[in-house]
Design an enzyme around this catalytic site. Sequence first.
Site, PDB file in Angstrom:
ATOM      1  N   CYS A 317       0.832  -1.206   0.000  1.00 26.51           N
ATOM      2  CA  CYS A 317       0.000   0.000   0.000  1.00 26.51           C
ATOM      3  C   CYS A 317       0.863   1.251   0.000  1.00 26.51           C
ATOM      4  CB  CYS A 317      -0.918   0.003   1.213  1.00 26.51           C
ATOM      5  SG  CYS A 317      -2.087   1.368   1.217  1.00 26.51           S
ATOM      6  N   ARG A 418     -12.988   1.251  -4.604  1.00 24.79           N
ATOM      7  CA  ARG A 418     -12.402   1.128  -3.272  1.00 24.79           C
ATOM      8  C   ARG A 418     -11.505   2.333  -2.978  1.00 24.79           C
ATOM      9  NH1 ARG A 418      -8.430  -0.752   0.186  1.00 24.79           N
ATOM     10  NH2 ARG A 418      -9.287  -2.022   1.877  1.00 24.79           N
TER      11      ARG A 418
END
Length: 505
Positions: A317, A418
Amino acid sequence: MTETTSPAHDPFGFLGLTYDDVLLLPGYSDLAPSDIDTTSRLTREISLKVPLVSAAMDTVTEARMAIAMARQGGLGVLHRNLSIADQAYQVDLVKRTQTGIISNPVTIGPDATLEQLDQRAGEYRVSGFPVLDVSGKLVGIVTNRDLRFTPVAEWASTTVADVMTPQPLITGHAGISREDATALLRKHKLERLPLVDDEGHLAGLITVKDFVKSEQFPNASKDSQGRLLVGAAIGYFGDAWERATTLVDAGVDVLVADTAHGNVRMLIEMVHKLKTDPATRHVQVIGGNVATKEGAQAFVDAGADGIKVGVGPGSICTTRVVTGVGVPQITAVYEASRAARPAGVPVIADGGMRHSGEIGKAIVAGAEAVMLGSMLAGTEESPGDTILINGKQFKAYRGMGSMGAMSSRGKKSYSKDRYFQAEVTSDDMIVPEGVEGQVPYKGTLSTVAHQLVGGLHQTMFYVGARTVPELQEQGRFVRITSASLAESHPHDIKMTVEAPNYTVG
């Protein structure tokens, strides 16, 4: 832990800590290994024998991983970078894999060809089918064994009726008890026992495989009908409601309303609707992701059954560096638990874990379960092929915010919303919040899960806690320095053999 919320006039008064910043203090222990119970809550109504959840990522969890996770006592959450039909089909696969009584078994008609039979067997990964006529009455049973006696060249012209075992068959009556079914299977040495009603219509199916699997996986996560538990991720945009209701119809146990930043109106409203609409309110709903007390409180108020915590801690991430936003994970879990625990809502710590010791740290910080991505991506059951590089095996692992996951590349991406980029039509305009990479191949999930659960067992032994609630109550942190972290890892040697639960990285 001490109060951490920062006063409005002091923007630097809020200290954030993550897993490497703390250790758990050892406590008095009089425990034997058999005394320790890792059962913990995932949601208000679902408990797991093992508090492990596989991440809803397209390089981590599809049906095969979800099946393996449930068998080990955890849960798999199917990713949503799939069409609605494909995701619902995967839910169905999990629910059919290991059951007590199959109430809606896969069937076939007597006029189907053996080619169609073989295709259906491969699609559902089952080796035998009840054969029904047009009225739904049981007329026979056919298995893969029946294919062996017909040359492949004749499969297209040979029908199921030609090779099946016809009625009369040994059957059980609808509503038969598990004990009576077992007795029939043993007496007649059957692999499958069709269940029929008074008119001869098929009412269910029991297979001996399911009894064997129940003995082989005693900790398996099951629903009230004996089927494996499974979760699935949904969003808030476009056809999200259709996706949710289709998954519910397919038998999903947990819906995970999942975005990178969960404390947003549209997702909170989605959770509220799921928990109030008659079509979905019986299903458990987890909301996420959040990293603050306020974010967790919003999901508590919306009626969520669980709250997923983590903004930017994952190894793939880049949210924190792309946006400058995030909260170190130990602090994020603690802050969320301050709102969730008084309301009786479990917290799931999502992301940032590299070793089994961090499971216990997350639990003491306020979590009741942990979600894993990179630690499971290298297992045999994760999607994707094994890659050989310089004699070593690897598997692909990518963030759902990576270019690969969000770009179309010839097909529709369902993961863009998302990261709040669902309306971006050109791949060139995507702003990624993740990267693509590889992780070492680790073998089967059962091997990895054994080490993870074993590490949690040892954590509980060192702290002196018999149960997960006791671990939360008795666990105490000590903050450490970078020198202490170096001391914690192997040092001053050249490591020649890696342990199965520790790698240099």
